[in-house]
Design a protein around this motif. Structure first.
Motif, PDB file in Angstrom:
ATOM      1  N   ASN A   1     -26.955 112.732  72.978  1.00 53.27           N
ATOM      2  CA  ASN A   1     -27.636 111.439  72.901  1.00 53.27           C
ATOM      3  C   ASN A   1     -28.619 111.227  74.049  1.00 53.27           C
ATOM      4  O   ASN A   1     -29.548 110.425  73.932  1.00 53.27           O
ATOM      5  CB  ASN A   1     -26.617 110.302  72.876  1.00 53.27           C
TER       6      ASN A   1
ATOM      7  N   ASP B   1     -34.753 112.068  64.444  1.00 54.61           N
ATOM      8  CA  ASP B   1     -33.954 112.849  65.380  1.00 54.61           C
ATOM      9  C   ASP B   1     -33.253 113.992  64.664  1.00 54.61           C
ATOM     10  O   ASP B   1     -32.997 113.940  63.461  1.00 54.61           O
ATOM     11  CB  ASP B   1     -32.875 111.963  66.023  1.00 54.61           C
TER      12      ASP B   1
ATOM     13  N   GLN C   1     -22.433 103.589  63.529  1.00 58.79           N
ATOM     14  CA  GLN C   1     -22.830 103.683  64.922  1.00 58.79           C
ATOM     15  C   GLN C   1     -24.290 103.282  65.055  1.00 58.79           C
ATOM     16  O   GLN C   1     -25.119 103.570  64.196  1.00 58.79           O
ATOM     17  CB  GLN C   1     -22.650 105.116  65.423  1.00 58.79           C
TER      18      GLN C   1
ATOM     19  N   ARG D   1     -29.629 113.280  68.228  1.00 55.06           N
ATOM     20  CA  ARG D   1     -28.677 112.186  68.076  1.00 55.06           C
ATOM     21  C   ARG D   1     -27.350 112.751  67.610  1.00 55.06           C
ATOM     22  O   ARG D   1     -27.289 113.614  66.744  1.00 55.06           O
ATOM     23  CB  ARG D   1     -29.195 111.167  67.057  1.00 55.06           C
ATOM     24  N   ALA D   2     -26.252 112.269  68.197  1.00 55.93           N
ATOM     25  CA  ALA D   2     -24.909 112.745  67.845  1.00 55.93           C
ATOM     26  C   ALA D   2     -24.180 111.719  67.001  1.00 55.93           C
ATOM     27  O   ALA D   2     -24.333 110.510  67.182  1.00 55.93           O
ATOM     28  CB  ALA D   2     -24.106 113.029  69.110  1.00 55.93           C
TER      29      ALA D   2
ATOM     30  N   ASN E   1     -28.068 103.335  66.107  1.00 53.05           N
ATOM     31  CA  ASN E   1     -29.080 104.371  66.304  1.00 53.05           C
ATOM     32  C   ASN E   1     -28.720 105.698  65.660  1.00 53.05           C
ATOM     33  O   ASN E   1     -29.234 106.739  66.057  1.00 53.05           O
ATOM     34  CB  ASN E   1     -29.335 104.588  67.809  1.00 53.05           C
ATOM     35  N   THR E   2     -27.790 105.703  64.694  1.00 52.84           N
ATOM     36  CA  THR E   2     -27.448 106.961  64.044  1.00 52.84           C
ATOM     37  C   THR E   2     -28.028 107.049  62.636  1.00 52.84           C
ATOM     38  O   THR E   2     -28.012 108.100  62.035  1.00 52.84           O
ATOM     39  CB  THR E   2     -25.933 107.142  63.950  1.00 52.84           C
TER      40      THR E   2
ATOM     41  N   GLU F   1     -21.158 114.564  72.990  1.00 51.10           N
ATOM     42  CA  GLU F   1     -21.885 113.455  72.381  1.00 51.10           C
ATOM     43  C   GLU F   1     -22.850 112.828  73.386  1.00 51.10           C
ATOM     44  O   GLU F   1     -24.013 112.544  73.058  1.00 51.10           O
ATOM     45  CB  GLU F   1     -20.898 112.406  71.879  1.00 51.10           C
TER      46      GLU F   1
ATOM     47  N   ILE G   1     -29.864 115.491  63.941  1.00 50.51           N
ATOM     48  CA  ILE G   1     -28.538 114.889  63.918  1.00 50.51           C
ATOM     49  C   ILE G   1     -27.479 115.984  64.077  1.00 50.51           C
ATOM     50  O   ILE G   1     -27.409 116.913  63.264  1.00 50.51           O
ATOM     51  CB  ILE G   1     -28.290 114.120  62.606  1.00 50.51           C
TER      52      ILE G   1
END
Length: 444
Positions: free
Chosen positions: A195, A155, A139, A201-202, A141-142, A191, A157
């Motif tokens: 986000n 972030d 994904q 962040r998810a 930006n994860t 989610e 998580i």
């Protein structure tokens, strides 16, 4: 007279063979996942079958004796990348059906019949183990960059796990609602909320209708370096009366068992211990130190899970009735990551007609997601993980203990900050503060 009797007997025998032995295909369903695909044929009776495979192109051929081939083999489900199509072929005889599953590549079949279980009747199940599993695309930006490449702190998580999926529908409500659809809908709403929050962040263990084993779900969270795992489920009971939500954490008995299991896998120590693995080798003389560090890690995760669980209960009771008023402990496989705080949230009893109706209401699902999000946000505001943006913000903040006669507006003037900034930094919903309350004063 004798001839007439023989004719009648022959007619009866013929009719018995035709009507007693005939089976029908009532439906077709396909559930693809990352490493396998399940094809299910709904049957009117218990199926008999034999099968073989072919190459160039890859096909699985299934023969069904004494079965009609008049039903259309259509499915509304996505077939995935492994199954190309399902069709009939010329059968061995007029009383049989031959089904061909065309494949895009080689697969190992496992075929078995299943007896009726509500809400399904007889079924023929075909599991196809993919020879070349499709790796899920990461994904955007994860992935958390290391400090040398990041322009800011990382972030927080949050791993979100929608229970069940694919050929595992979970519990089924009286009106036919599948638990797997409810959990995925709530998970996607949660989610989006995570986000949208700066510094959070998810990641999803599943983002569609496919099956992932319970043991694999915490592994996904670990691979993504999650700080928290929230697994979403809907309860069920044999009677329609039970209702209400609940929150579950890992029981000590399962924790001890899991700890032993992880320790036996000595090759996993480096993954579990992070930087500590550089000074701990997998030697028998150092096993005690490894066990101690893992034990401390799990103790911390379980304490965190209880703390967060209590906050989720507080938020849930504003949205729905509670079946349990405090977090409960149980040996759920999805909660067994020793280094990740994990909770399982039962959003209600799908077996209760009124709660099933509520869960089918999008606004109610959004409120449930918001309850989990608010509790998560409250918890991480208090104890943000080291190295995160929130931890950096908290370390730069000052604190103030409220005294008699002080108000938010007075404190905002004293510290030259906005009232709205004070409220945001302390997760306040009103301008009311109490004597003795410790407030975080954000930087100007």
């Amino acid at each position: 007279m004798v001839r007439k009797i023989l004719w009648v007997m022959s007619l009866c025998i013929w009719a018995q063979i035709v009507f007693a032995a005939q089976n029908n295909i009532d439906g077709l369903r396909i559930w693809p996942s990352t490493d396998s695909t399940r094809v299910v044929f709904d049957m009117s009776g218990a199926p008999e079958f034999s099968y073989f495979t072919l190459k160039n192109p890859h096909r699985l051929v299934i023969d069904l004796p004494r079965t009609s081939d008049k039903a259309k083999l259509k499915t509304a489900d996505k077939t995935g990348s492994l199954v190309k199509r399902v069709r009939y072929s010329t059968p061995k005889n007029k009383q049989s059906a031959r089904i061909v599953i065309e494949l895009n590549r080689a697969a190992t079949p496992s075929i078995f019949a299943m007896a009726p279980t509500h809400p399904y009747g007889h079924r023929l199940v075909v599991d196809l183990k993919d020879s070349a599993p499709v790796t899920a695309k990461p994904q955007q930006n994860t992935v958390v960059m290391d400090e040398s490449h990041s322009q800011r702190d990382r972030d927080i998580i949050v791993a979100i796990d929608a229970g069940h999926g694919g050929h595992d529908p979970g519990s089924v409500g009286p009106a036919g609602t599948y638990e797997k659809h409810i959990t995925l809908s709530i998970a996607k709403k949660l989610e989006a909320m995570v986000n949208a929050e700066p510094g959070m962040r998810a990641i999803m263990t599943r983002s569609g209708d496919y099956y992932i084993s319970p043991n694999q779900r915490p592994e996904i969270a670990r691979q993504k370096k999650a700080d928290l795992l929230i697994s979403i489920h809907a309860d069920a009971f044999s009677q329609p009366q039970p209702k209400g939500g609940s929150v579950w954490v890992l029981s000590m008995r399962r924790a001890d068992t899991e700890l032993g299991r992880w320790l036996e896998k000595s090759e996993r120590h480096s993954e579990l211990l992070g930087g500590a693995a550089e000074v701990i080798n997998d030697k028998s003389s150092e096993r005690y130190l490894t066990e101690t560090i893992l034990g401390l890690s799990m103790d911390h995760s379980m304490a965190t899970s209880h703390d967060l669980g209590n906050k989720v209960v507080e938020e849930l009771k504003q949205v729905t009735s509670l079946h349990k008023k405090r977090p409960q402990a149980a040996s759920f496989a999805v909660l067994t990551a020793p280094d990740i705080p994990s909770i399982l949230v039962e959003v209600g009893f799908i077996s209760n007609p009124q709660e099933e109706k509520n869960l089918n209401w999008a606004k109610h699902r959004e409120r449930l997601a918001n309850a989990m999000f608010s509790a998560t946000k409250r918890y991480f505001k208090q104890v943000p993980p080291d190295g995160t943006l929130w931890a950096s913000m908290r370390s730069s903040n000052r604190t103030h203990k409220v005294k008699s006669g002080e108000s938010l507006s007075l404190l905002a003037q004293r510290y030259n900050v906005k009232v709205s900034s004070l409220k945001a930094a302390n997760n306040l919903n009103s301008d009311v503060v109490r004597i003795g309350q410790v407030l975080s004063i954000p930087s100007t």
